[in-house]
Scaffold this active site. Structure first.
Site, mmCIF file in Angstrom:
data_model
loop_
_atom_site.group_PDB
_atom_site.id
_atom_site.type_symbol
_atom_site.label_atom_id
_atom_site.label_comp_id
_atom_site.label_asym_id
_atom_site.label_seq_id
_atom_site.Cartn_x
_atom_site.Cartn_y
_atom_site.Cartn_z
ATOM 1 N N LYS A 1 -5.860 -5.716 4.239
ATOM 2 C CA LYS A 1 -5.201 -4.445 3.979
ATOM 3 C C LYS A 1 -3.752 -4.701 3.580
ATOM 4 O O LYS A 1 -3.072 -5.509 4.211
ATOM 5 C CB LYS A 1 -5.278 -3.557 5.222
ATOM 6 C CG LYS A 1 -4.596 -2.198 5.085
ATOM 7 C CD LYS A 1 -4.794 -1.387 6.365
ATOM 8 C CE LYS A 1 -3.984 -0.097 6.357
ATOM 9 N NZ LYS A 1 -4.137 0.681 7.605
ATOM 10 N N ASP B 1 -7.881 -1.728 12.638
ATOM 11 C CA ASP B 1 -6.863 -2.226 11.708
ATOM 12 C C ASP B 1 -5.742 -2.854 12.536
ATOM 13 O O ASP B 1 -5.006 -2.144 13.222
ATOM 14 C CB ASP B 1 -6.286 -1.096 10.857
ATOM 15 C CG ASP B 1 -7.225 -0.616 9.755
ATOM 16 O OD1 ASP B 1 -8.428 -0.956 9.814
ATOM 17 O OD2 ASP B 1 -6.767 0.111 8.859
ATOM 18 N N LYS C 1 -8.344 -3.250 1.387
ATOM 19 C CA LYS C 1 -7.905 -1.879 1.614
ATOM 20 C C LYS C 1 -6.475 -1.733 1.099
ATOM 21 O O LYS C 1 -5.578 -2.457 1.523
ATOM 22 C CB LYS C 1 -7.981 -1.530 3.100
ATOM 23 C CG LYS C 1 -7.517 -0.104 3.434
ATOM 24 C CD LYS C 1 -7.766 0.208 4.896
ATOM 25 C CE LYS C 1 -7.169 1.542 5.330
ATOM 26 N NZ LYS C 1 -7.446 1.853 6.750
#
Length: 256
Positions: free
Chosen positions: A168, A105, A200
């Site tokens: 995300k 991430d 996400k």
């Protein structure tokens, strides 16, 4: 979309959300004991979560404790500030991949993007994609700092163009984390990508009812949400989901 808060519907939501959960611990005081507890929690009576998300130094520990569990290991880089230092991103990703991280991430340099330095933001994403290789790359947009739908859409499109596997919403470290409005924009961009791109939702999702709202939204835009295309990034959500399955009142966590 209508809301179904019946007991059976909430139990189904809880089971789905657990399977899509990136169980997260990104606290300054994390130590081996805390991460071992996280790994034990990741394999629940309702099945394993999708992943654990931890600081890079804990990747080897998670790999060892979760071997054979079906839970993948995720870590963060350029976190949480999203600086535009390409070499720093490279130097954080390489050892994480070497240690066995399945997912990375990376925080988009959102300040660079907001101040018109698009090429600098893109360079970080290009390096992240190159260094991540075959591992899953999730790009954290920090939608709470981008604020407007147009800025969120621009950031999401940039990430998709750079090869992101997931978009995300948030680090969970700023005042505004995930919102349904921001998630809607990311889901729209993912749906138009022309290749599989997941979303996400991270930060501030703490109840089964909140999880249900995001799952309904994802189902409506991108088809049925499942771990390959939708995740929740959370620490406290798991307790609420398990309480729902057990028929117990949930205590809402103040965490990530």
């Amino acid at each position: 979309m209508t809301s179904d808060t019946s007991t059976d519907a909430l139990a189904e939501t809880a089971r789905r959300a657990i399977a899509c959960l990136d169980l997260t611990s990104l606290n300054d005081g994390d130590d081996d004991a805390a991460i071992e507890t996280l790994c034990r929690r990741a394999v629940t009576p309702a099945g394993p979560v999708a992943a654990v998300c931890v600081w890079p130094r804990f990747v080897p520990l998670c790999r060892d404790r979760l071997e054979g569990s079906g839970v993948t290991v995720c870590t963060v880089v350029n976190f949480p500030h999203g600086r535009d230092n390409v070499e720093q991103v490279r130097d954080e990703i390489l050892p994480a991949i070497a240690d066995g991280a399945d997912e990375i991430d990376v925080v988009l340099p959102y300040t660079a993007l907001l101040t018109g330095r698009v090429a600098e933001a893109r360079a970080v994403l290009d390096m992240a994609r190159l260094m991540t290789g075959e591992a899953t790359l999730k790009v954290i947009l920090e939608t709470g700092r981008l604020l407007t739908p147009s800025a969120i859409r621009e950031a999401a499109a940039l990430a998709v163009d750079a090869g992101a596997d997931f978009l995300k919403t948030s680090t969970g470290k700023v005042a505004i984390s995930a919102t349904l409005e921001a998630a809607h924009v990311l889901l729209d961009v993912a749906a138009a990508a022309g290749r599989p791109v997941g979303v996400k939702v991270a930060g501030g999702v703490r109840t089964t009812e909140q999880a249900a709202a995001y799952l309904r939204l994802a189902d409506a835009i991108n088809g049925r949400a499942e771990p390959s295309n939708f995740r929740f990034g959370a620490s406290g959500l798991l307790d609420a989901l398990l309480a729902t399955l057990d028929g117990r009142p949930a205590t809402v966590s103040a965490g990530y």
